[in-house]
Write an enzyme that holds these catalytic residues in place. Sequence first.
Site, short mmCIF file in Angstrom:
data_model
loop_
_atom_site.label_atom_id
_atom_site.label_comp_id
_atom_site.label_asym_id
_atom_site.label_seq_id
_atom_site.Cartn_x
_atom_site.Cartn_y
_atom_site.Cartn_z
N ASP A 71 -24.76 49.84 58.16
CA ASP A 71 -25.84 50.81 58.39
C ASP A 71 -25.35 52.23 58.08
O ASP A 71 -25.64 53.19 58.80
CB ASP A 71 -26.39 50.72 59.82
CG ASP A 71 -27.81 51.28 59.92
OD1 ASP A 71 -28.43 51.52 58.86
OD2 ASP A 71 -28.31 51.47 61.04
N HIS A 112 -37.43 46.81 59.12
CA HIS A 112 -36.89 47.56 60.26
C HIS A 112 -37.83 47.34 61.44
O HIS A 112 -38.96 47.85 61.45
CB HIS A 112 -36.82 49.05 59.88
CG HIS A 112 -36.24 49.95 60.93
ND1 HIS A 112 -34.91 49.91 61.28
CD2 HIS A 112 -36.80 50.92 61.69
CE1 HIS A 112 -34.68 50.83 62.20
NE2 HIS A 112 -35.81 51.46 62.47
#
Length: 431
Positions: free
Chosen positions: A312, A186
């Site tokens: 997501d 991330h």
Amino acid sequence: MHETRPILLSKARLIDPSRDLDSHGDILIADGVIKDIAPNLSAGLPPDTEIVDCRQLVAIPGLVDMRAFIGEPGAEHRETLASASQAAAAGGVTTIICQPDTDPVIDDPAIVDFILRRARDTAIVHVHPMAALTKGLEGREMTEIGLLGAAGAVAFTDGTRSIGSAQVLRRALTYGRDFGALIVHHTQDASLAGEGVMNEGELASRLGLAGLSKAAETIVFERDVRLAAITGGRYHAASLTCADSLEVLRRAKDAGIDVTASASINHLTLNERDVVGYRTFFKLTPPLRAEEDRIALVQGVAEGLIDIIVSDHNPQDVEVKRLPFSEAAFGAVGLETMLAAGLRLVTAGMLDLMTLIRAMSTRPAERLGLPGGTLRPGARADIALLALDEAWILDPLTLKSRCRNTPFDEARFEGRVVRTLVAGRTVYEYV
């Protein structure tokens, strides 16, 4: 468990990105696999074959969603493996890759085994866990990548946490390389992100909300690419959101570094202006960016620079979403709407259907080394059937997820999944 009867999907439009195939024909399914594909297979079928008329439908490989948060274990009030799999099936997703930020964290082979067993018992689609990259997701001590991989983890990530230490990430890439492990990161510098809740810029200032700079993403991604270059490790950026990051990605690929990247369907179809009105269902991490960044991302998918589109999926309940924008939790559900939202880009002429399905199915399967993403004879029969012309409006009350935090509340879509098959078994049918 397989369907006992063979199935013939008759006269469908076939989209198979693994072979650049866009044609019309029949698919014969038996014993959980695709037995044959040809223009006409109606002669000589076993007498008990179920024949599905697909003249108005498109057959695609089932989607492989590489980034979905599922609450089990520890946060079953948000989502379970069972409820997530129901949502996935309704959205044409036949394989879910779940994230390790559960309670306990997926940082031990026994927890990987637990997830796989629970999924086998309760889920109607394939579920594969990503394991934590560092113990407890704390960014300090690397997990046992070899043992976790042997237990069934398909990749390694710290979820929505970014690893601040370049040394820790370098070690993980080096160690992971020896196991062929994919390191997923991330890209968001925590110190630069600070208290930011939306994209930094004029709109954030006007709304009185703390901004989150694009540099927080690009600086980390630039560092990661250099670490991937010096280690030779396999690296994947979990969710890129801006044009600046795409330039870094382009240079990395041109240099032959083993780097790939995802963009979330939210960042491809929504932008920072959706936050106006302080609507917390649009509060995401990374945040929605400017319209020019969204267009750059879509162009990145169109040219194959961005390899993979993810949902997501991040369920959050009412208690943490129905708060002032600055205090609300990040995240939106997306398993059920990823494909429908993506079809908007096809309708708008920004992507062709082949490219969209490649990014949602074929490429993630390839990058993770999983079966799926193809309609080749002999492949597992993970297939979704789409009615491309069917217009519908999303009623959040009909969502299969345990939470309803969708940014597409009452959105109009064109194109929907009407049937999903997992290993030849029908797990979803739109009635």
